[in-house]
Design a protein around this motif. Sequence first.
Motif, mmCIF file in Angstrom:
data_model
loop_
_atom_site.group_PDB
_atom_site.id
_atom_site.type_symbol
_atom_site.label_atom_id
_atom_site.label_comp_id
_atom_site.label_asym_id
_atom_site.label_seq_id
_atom_site.Cartn_x
_atom_site.Cartn_y
_atom_site.Cartn_z
ATOM 1 N N PRO A 1 14.504 7.146 80.945
ATOM 2 C CA PRO A 1 13.053 7.013 80.817
ATOM 3 C C PRO A 1 12.502 7.703 79.569
ATOM 4 O O PRO A 1 12.906 8.809 79.217
ATOM 5 N N ASP A 2 11.587 7.009 78.895
ATOM 6 C CA ASP A 2 10.912 7.490 77.687
ATOM 7 C C ASP A 2 11.828 7.550 76.474
ATOM 8 O O ASP A 2 11.390 7.928 75.382
ATOM 9 N N ARG A 3 13.080 7.198 76.637
ATOM 10 C CA ARG A 3 14.010 7.149 75.499
ATOM 11 C C ARG A 3 14.467 5.701 75.277
ATOM 12 O O ARG A 3 14.419 5.201 74.171
ATOM 13 N N ILE A 4 14.922 5.055 76.374
ATOM 14 C CA ILE A 4 15.316 3.658 76.317
ATOM 15 C C ILE A 4 14.114 2.800 76.718
ATOM 16 O O ILE A 4 13.484 3.042 77.747
ATOM 17 N N GLU A 5 13.822 1.815 75.911
ATOM 18 C CA GLU A 5 12.681 0.939 76.209
ATOM 19 C C GLU A 5 12.944 0.123 77.473
ATOM 20 O O GLU A 5 14.004 -0.516 77.608
ATOM 21 N N ALA A 6 12.016 0.142 78.392
ATOM 22 C CA ALA A 6 12.160 -0.608 79.634
ATOM 23 C C ALA A 6 12.235 -2.106 79.352
ATOM 24 O O ALA A 6 11.532 -2.628 78.494
ATOM 25 N N GLY A 7 13.139 -2.777 80.070
ATOM 26 C CA GLY A 7 13.276 -4.218 79.925
ATOM 27 C C GLY A 7 13.880 -4.664 78.614
ATOM 28 O O GLY A 7 13.752 -5.830 78.216
ATOM 29 N N SER A 8 14.580 -3.758 77.927
ATOM 30 C CA SER A 8 15.151 -4.094 76.621
ATOM 31 C C SER A 8 16.569 -4.645 76.768
ATOM 32 O O SER A 8 17.184 -4.583 77.825
ATOM 33 N N ARG A 9 17.051 -5.159 75.664
ATOM 34 C CA ARG A 9 18.363 -5.823 75.655
ATOM 35 C C ARG A 9 19.020 -5.593 74.301
ATOM 36 O O ARG A 9 18.354 -5.608 73.260
ATOM 37 N N SER A 10 20.322 -5.363 74.334
ATOM 38 C CA SER A 10 21.076 -5.210 73.092
ATOM 39 C C SER A 10 22.255 -6.173 73.098
ATOM 40 O O SER A 10 23.006 -6.237 74.072
ATOM 41 N N ASP A 11 22.397 -6.913 72.016
ATOM 42 C CA ASP A 11 23.534 -7.813 71.846
ATOM 43 C C ASP A 11 24.613 -7.204 70.954
ATOM 44 O O ASP A 11 25.550 -7.893 70.547
ATOM 45 N N GLN A 12 24.486 -5.906 70.643
ATOM 46 C CA GLN A 12 25.488 -5.237 69.819
ATOM 47 C C GLN A 12 26.785 -5.055 70.613
ATOM 48 O O GLN A 12 26.765 -4.809 71.818
ATOM 49 N N THR A 13 27.904 -5.165 69.934
ATOM 50 C CA THR A 13 29.205 -5.056 70.579
ATOM 51 C C THR A 13 29.556 -3.598 70.816
ATOM 52 O O THR A 13 29.567 -2.794 69.875
ATOM 53 N N ILE A 14 29.830 -3.262 72.070
ATOM 54 C CA ILE A 14 30.183 -1.884 72.422
ATOM 55 C C ILE A 14 31.389 -1.885 73.341
ATOM 56 O O ILE A 14 31.813 -2.924 73.854
ATOM 57 N N CYS A 15 31.934 -0.686 73.579
ATOM 58 C CA CYS A 15 33.115 -0.526 74.418
ATOM 59 C C CYS A 15 32.933 0.719 75.289
ATOM 60 O O CYS A 15 32.236 1.665 74.893
ATOM 61 N N LEU A 16 33.558 0.742 76.459
ATOM 62 C CA LEU A 16 33.455 1.921 77.312
ATOM 63 C C LEU A 16 34.045 3.151 76.644
ATOM 64 O O LEU A 16 33.669 4.280 76.971
ATOM 65 N N ASN A 17 34.952 2.962 75.703
ATOM 66 C CA ASN A 17 35.463 4.093 74.914
ATOM 67 C C ASN A 17 34.337 4.849 74.225
ATOM 68 O O ASN A 17 34.465 6.036 73.903
ATOM 69 N N ASP A 18 33.220 4.172 74.005
ATOM 70 C CA ASP A 18 32.131 4.749 73.222
ATOM 71 C C ASP A 18 31.359 5.832 73.964
ATOM 72 O O ASP A 18 30.507 6.514 73.358
ATOM 73 N N VAL A 19 31.630 6.004 75.239
ATOM 74 C CA VAL A 19 30.966 7.074 75.994
ATOM 75 C C VAL A 19 31.275 8.440 75.378
ATOM 76 O O VAL A 19 30.422 9.332 75.339
#
Length: 493
Positions: A332-350
């Motif tokens: 909340p207040d950091r990630i925009e609500a209802g947003s979407r990202s099509d960037q390629t990511i991986c669980l390794n990125d945690v």
Amino acid sequence: MRLATAFSTVLLAMAAASQLVAEVTKPNIVLILADDLGYGDVQCLNPERGKIPTPHIDQLAAEGMIFTDAHSSSSVCTPTRYGLLTGRYNWRTRLQRFVLYGYDKPLIAADRLTVAGLLQKNGYTTACIGKWHLGMGLPEGEPDPKITDGPLTRGFGTFFGISASLDMPPYAFIDGDRFTQPLTTTKTWMRTGAAAEDFEAIDVLPTFTRKAIDFIEAEAKTDKPFFLYMPLTSPHTPIVPNKEWQKKSPIGRYGDFVMETDAIVGEITNSLKRAGVRDNTLIIVTADNGCSKAARVPDMEKKGHYPSADLRGLKTDIFEGGHRVPFIARWPDRIEAGSRSDQTICLNDVMATSAEIVGVTLPDNAGEDSVSILPALLGKPIPNQREALVHHAMEGDFAIRQGKWKLILCSHSGGVSDPKYNSEKSRTLPENQLYDLSADLGETRNLQAEHPEVVAELTKQLEKIIANGRSTPGEAQKNDAPIKLRKVHKIKK
């Protein structure tokens, strides 16, 4: 071919993201990892061809961000968990194919930094509640051994869970480094093995949920941030929905189990709100790989539910349905609500993301295959620090993804889908598969003959990633074992 970004641009983007984080306190982090949950099993990701209600995950997405191009580092359990917790590909270790079992030795080396260890060193209270499945010091044949080299030695201050999958013995809860009951009997859930007298598969999810809520409520009363890693046992086999969820879904028992999994997400998010820590908690819901064949996929498809959505393949496969996974984040207040990202990511990125959140730099021998996705979470482009993303199938076959191109270095699926890795049919197909995912997400048109230069360039790039022991900038590292780029499988007629 290369998607390179000038070094100065990378530094500026990293500095901007770090500045944004510096303006807030360290968030609590809750990571819920479902087991064998297909991309299309989440209603908001598959509205046309998904028939299982997932209102709680959908609500989380409405309040946060959906990643449409997120991937597990492997299409099966153990390898993905290794990558998530270490930021390093599993195939750099002794685990070149398949998974570990309940009594196997630890896969994470004792001196390797994990996400939990990183956060613990930076003031976090850390807990793992759920399925470990990364090996531990667990002597077979002893009814009540002291467990060594488990989660408590890999950065977690608290562990309550089971050693491996719910269909792998030993069948018993572990609290810290001891079983909650001795292994005095034998039970069977697909596999037969040592078990605690009172342990029942159907009780596992409710028990994990209660333990997780207790942890959240206790930690909310302290002045320290916390990291809760909650790897669930569902909807993996055995498919054992609780009574209140049985016959809730028109799809059958698997649908019931997915609905129960979704309800657990709701219980965890509600507990964060009740405890007063919702607004300063980054919560991520994702999965370790695609839906399993054991879910009786053809039967579900006849009823209109496609667990891989429009993707090809299932768990175990090198195709997108094997490793493209749900990934939903709310902060909340950091990630925009209802947003979407099509960037390629991986669980390794945690791993790299956690490091940037707490404002530390990873050493060269940690998170070798991890890139911070913090910019994406904050609505910014991710600086291109990874040469390419590498995929891995159950049988050890490789694929490499860069931009729109995906090169598969085998003629088959690498798993359970056709053409199978050990089939006669696979002999008649080209040894490479090249797909343009921007135009062919279903991987139906092999373009390897039309674009030999792309095949050559991506193959060379994968060879470099393997040889360097890393896919991100930094000093070259050693792999733990020799790695074969192409696997040789015995053909069964």
